[in-house]
Design a protein around this motif. Structure first.
Motif, short mmCIF file in Angstrom:
data_model
loop_
_atom_site.label_atom_id
_atom_site.label_comp_id
_atom_site.label_asym_id
_atom_site.label_seq_id
_atom_site.Cartn_x
_atom_site.Cartn_y
_atom_site.Cartn_z
N ASN A 167 49.52 -90.40 51.99
CA ASN A 167 49.74 -91.17 50.77
C ASN A 167 50.65 -90.36 49.85
OD1 ASN A 167 49.61 -93.24 48.92
ND2 ASN A 167 47.71 -92.49 47.98
N GLU A 168 51.88 -90.19 50.28
CA GLU A 168 52.85 -89.40 49.52
C GLU A 168 53.73 -90.31 48.68
OE1 GLU A 168 54.72 -85.94 51.44
OE2 GLU A 168 53.82 -86.70 53.29
N TYR A 169 54.02 -89.87 47.48
CA TYR A 169 54.86 -90.62 46.55
C TYR A 169 55.87 -89.64 45.98
CZ TYR A 169 55.72 -94.54 43.32
OH TYR A 169 56.26 -95.60 42.64
N ILE A 170 57.06 -89.61 46.58
CA ILE A 170 58.05 -88.60 46.25
C ILE A 170 59.11 -89.20 45.33
CG2 ILE A 170 59.69 -86.94 47.21
CD1 ILE A 170 58.15 -87.21 49.87
N GLU A 171 59.13 -88.74 44.10
CA GLU A 171 60.04 -89.30 43.11
C GLU A 171 61.50 -88.92 43.41
OE1 GLU A 171 58.73 -87.99 39.31
OE2 GLU A 171 56.88 -89.18 39.35
N ILE A 172 62.39 -89.85 43.14
CA ILE A 172 63.82 -89.63 43.31
C ILE A 172 64.37 -89.19 41.96
CG2 ILE A 172 66.04 -90.68 43.91
CD1 ILE A 172 64.50 -92.62 45.69
N GLU A 173 64.88 -88.00 41.91
CA GLU A 173 65.30 -87.38 40.66
C GLU A 173 66.31 -88.25 39.91
OE1 GLU A 173 67.17 -83.12 39.07
OE2 GLU A 173 66.81 -83.46 41.20
N GLY A 174 66.10 -88.38 38.60
CA GLY A 174 67.02 -89.12 37.76
C GLY A 174 66.79 -90.62 37.75
N THR A 175 65.73 -91.09 38.40
CA THR A 175 65.44 -92.53 38.46
C THR A 175 63.95 -92.75 38.21
OG1 THR A 175 64.88 -92.68 40.81
CG2 THR A 175 67.22 -92.70 40.25
N ASP A 176 63.57 -94.03 38.14
CA ASP A 176 62.15 -94.38 38.09
C ASP A 176 61.68 -94.84 39.46
OD1 ASP A 176 63.56 -96.74 38.16
OD2 ASP A 176 62.33 -97.76 36.65
N LEU A 177 62.39 -94.40 40.50
CA LEU A 177 62.09 -94.78 41.87
C LEU A 177 61.42 -93.64 42.62
CD1 LEU A 177 65.53 -96.44 42.72
CD2 LEU A 177 63.45 -97.60 41.94
N ALA A 178 60.78 -93.99 43.72
CA ALA A 178 60.14 -92.99 44.57
C ALA A 178 60.10 -93.51 46.00
CB ALA A 178 58.74 -92.68 44.08
N VAL A 179 60.06 -92.58 46.94
CA VAL A 179 59.87 -92.93 48.34
C VAL A 179 58.40 -92.75 48.66
CG1 VAL A 179 60.40 -92.28 50.72
CG2 VAL A 179 62.20 -92.27 49.01
N ARG A 180 57.78 -93.80 49.19
CA ARG A 180 56.36 -93.73 49.53
C ARG A 180 56.19 -93.68 51.05
NH1 ARG A 180 51.37 -95.18 47.30
NH2 ARG A 180 52.26 -96.18 45.49
N ALA A 232 63.43 -88.73 51.56
CA ALA A 232 63.58 -88.25 50.19
C ALA A 232 64.16 -86.84 50.15
CB ALA A 232 62.22 -88.27 49.49
N GLU A 233 64.48 -86.30 51.32
CA GLU A 233 64.99 -84.93 51.39
C GLU A 233 66.50 -84.95 51.54
OE1 GLU A 233 65.34 -86.52 55.19
OE2 GLU A 233 63.67 -86.62 53.80
N TRP A 234 67.07 -83.79 51.71
CA TRP A 234 68.49 -83.62 51.98
C TRP A 234 69.36 -84.25 50.90
CZ3 TRP A 234 68.76 -84.33 58.03
CH2 TRP A 234 68.27 -83.16 58.62
N GLY A 235 70.11 -85.29 51.23
CA GLY A 235 71.19 -85.70 50.35
C GLY A 235 70.97 -86.90 49.46
N THR A 236 69.73 -87.32 49.25
CA THR A 236 69.48 -88.49 48.43
C THR A 236 70.04 -88.32 47.02
OG1 THR A 236 67.46 -88.96 49.67
CG2 THR A 236 67.67 -89.98 47.51
N PHE A 237 70.83 -89.29 46.55
CA PHE A 237 71.36 -89.21 45.19
C PHE A 237 71.78 -90.59 44.73
CE2 PHE A 237 75.09 -89.01 47.85
CZ PHE A 237 76.05 -89.72 47.16
N THR A 238 72.03 -90.71 43.42
CA THR A 238 72.54 -91.95 42.84
C THR A 238 73.95 -91.75 42.35
OG1 THR A 238 71.59 -91.38 40.68
CG2 THR A 238 70.25 -92.75 42.14
#
Length: 210
Positions: free
Chosen positions: A40-53, A80-86
């Motif tokens: 039950n992981e909820y990894i937030e995406i930096e700079g957003t209100d989003l997350a990868v669950r 949610a690792e490596w190169g995720t960005f907006t």
């Protein structure tokens, strides 16, 4: 007078089978329960209100909002690792899919953060990050390290089946997601990737490979 035993052999077997079934049911129930609670992981995406669950209870995907009140926006297995960005109103991220052979594949996708429509930018590719000058950097033609491509014969079989291309490093325009520069490199999945590609500008990489 011969006394009749209270428990016959058949009765004893029935009792043993009953308790064995109860123990088996209890064991399976506890294992299934622990499996459901294990992830039950909820990894937030930096700079957003989003997350990868990643969850055994809820659908995997990209959620918006807090961990307890988040809303599923795009279902799927995302990295949610490596190169995720907006970039602007778009999210660049890796999406994972599994083959019938049990191999894990990866594609680079772009998600519109206003409509949450998903577009595959590069199939069978891995987003590794942004270089020093800001361009997204991807690797195509390679298998994820989790597949153990050096020793896994299924990887070789899969590559022969789909006609996988040579390993290539590709730079994208962050606005249009079009490939603006490519360089073949069979060693692109080695640990020194960041130093050779991400810590340099695109201009430096182009000069280095000219």
């Amino acid at each position: 007078m011969v006394r009749t035993p209270k428990f016959t052999l058949n009765a004893l077997l029935a009792v043993v089978l009953f308790f064995s079934a109860m123990i088996f049911f209890f064991t399976v129930t506890m294992v299934n329960l622990s499996d459901r609670l294990a992830v039950n992981e909820y990894i937030e995406i930096e700079g957003t209100d989003l997350a990868v669950r990643y969850s055994s209870l809820e659908p995997n995907g990209i959620y918006q909002g807090s961990k307890n009140m988040g809303t599923l926006k795009v279902e799927g297995d995302f990295g949610a690792e490596w190169g995720t960005f907006t970039a602007g109103d778009c999210l660049y991220i890796n999406e994972y899919t599994a083959t019938d052979l049990g191999l894990m594949l990866c594609s680079v996708v772009k998600i519109d953060l206003t409509t949450f429509d998903k577009q595959v930018i590069l199939p069978n590719a891995i987003l590794r990050g942004r270089c020093a000058s800001g361009e997204p950097v991807c690797v195509t033609g390679g298998m994820l390290p989790s597949n153990f491509p050096e020793t896994n014969s299924l990887c070789r079989l899969y590559n022969m089946t789909v006609g996988r291309e040579d390993i290539t490093v590709r730079y994208l325009d962050p606005g249009t997601a079009e490939v603006i520069y490519s360089v073949p490199d069979d060693t692109a999945l080695q640990p020194d990737f960041e130093g050779r590609y991400l810590e340099r500008t695109l201009g430096e990489v182009m000069a280095w490979n000219s």
